[in-house]
Motif scaffolding. Structure first.
Motif, short mmCIF file in Angstrom:
data_model
loop_
_atom_site.label_atom_id
_atom_site.label_comp_id
_atom_site.label_asym_id
_atom_site.label_seq_id
_atom_site.Cartn_x
_atom_site.Cartn_y
_atom_site.Cartn_z
N MET A 1 0.86 -1.17 0.00
CA MET A 1 0.00 0.00 0.00
C MET A 1 0.90 1.23 0.00
N ASN A 2 0.68 2.10 -0.96
CA ASN A 2 1.47 3.33 -1.01
C ASN A 2 0.85 4.40 -0.12
N ALA A 3 1.51 5.52 0.00
CA ALA A 3 1.06 6.58 0.91
C ALA A 3 -0.32 7.11 0.54
N ASP A 4 -0.58 7.29 -0.74
CA ASP A 4 -1.88 7.80 -1.17
C ASP A 4 -3.00 6.83 -0.81
N GLN A 5 -2.75 5.55 -1.00
CA GLN A 5 -3.76 4.54 -0.65
C GLN A 5 -3.99 4.51 0.86
N ALA A 6 -2.93 4.67 1.63
CA ALA A 6 -3.05 4.67 3.08
C ALA A 6 -3.87 5.88 3.55
N ILE A 7 -3.62 7.01 2.95
CA ILE A 7 -4.38 8.22 3.30
C ILE A 7 -5.85 8.04 2.96
N THR A 8 -6.11 7.51 1.78
CA THR A 8 -7.49 7.27 1.36
C THR A 8 -8.18 6.29 2.30
N ALA A 9 -7.48 5.24 2.69
CA ALA A 9 -8.05 4.25 3.60
C ALA A 9 -8.35 4.86 4.97
N MET A 10 -7.44 5.70 5.47
CA MET A 10 -7.66 6.35 6.76
C MET A 10 -8.85 7.30 6.70
N ARG A 11 -8.97 8.04 5.61
CA ARG A 11 -10.10 8.96 5.45
C ARG A 11 -11.42 8.19 5.37
N GLN A 12 -11.42 7.07 4.66
CA GLN A 12 -12.63 6.25 4.54
C GLN A 12 -13.02 5.69 5.91
N ARG A 13 -12.02 5.24 6.65
CA ARG A 13 -12.30 4.70 7.99
C ARG A 13 -12.88 5.79 8.89
N ALA A 14 -12.32 6.99 8.82
CA ALA A 14 -12.84 8.10 9.62
C ALA A 14 -14.27 8.43 9.22
N ALA A 15 -14.55 8.41 7.93
CA ALA A 15 -15.91 8.68 7.46
C ALA A 15 -16.87 7.60 7.95
N ASN A 16 -16.44 6.35 7.88
CA ASN A 16 -17.28 5.25 8.36
C ASN A 16 -17.55 5.36 9.86
N LEU A 17 -16.54 5.75 10.62
CA LEU A 17 -16.73 5.95 12.06
C LEU A 17 -17.73 7.07 12.34
#
Length: 63
Positions: A1-17
């Motif tokens: 997972m590259n940095a952009d994918q990690a950022i996107t995943a973290m943002r998605q997780r925050a949105a889901n929370l």
């Protein structure tokens, strides 16, 4: 997972929370309307106790 994918995943997780928190808030308001704050406190305490016992959980802790 590259940095952009990690950022996107973290943002998605925050949105889901945020979505789940809003759902929980709505459910808590409904419980309060039906049973008062004491009901909210009792049900919240019971669910938290169930979550803390997740080591013995068989996947059916909800409800």
């Amino acid at each position: 997972m590259n940095a952009d994918q990690a950022i996107t995943a973290m943002r998605q997780r925050a949105a889901n929370l945020d979505i789940e928190r809003a759902r929980l808030a709505g459910a808590m308001r409904a419980i309060r309307d039906m049973g008062g704050m004491d009901a909210v406190r009792a049900m919240t305490k019971a669910e938290i106790e169930k979550l803390t016992q997740s080591a013995n959980d068989n996947g059916e802790w909800i409800g």
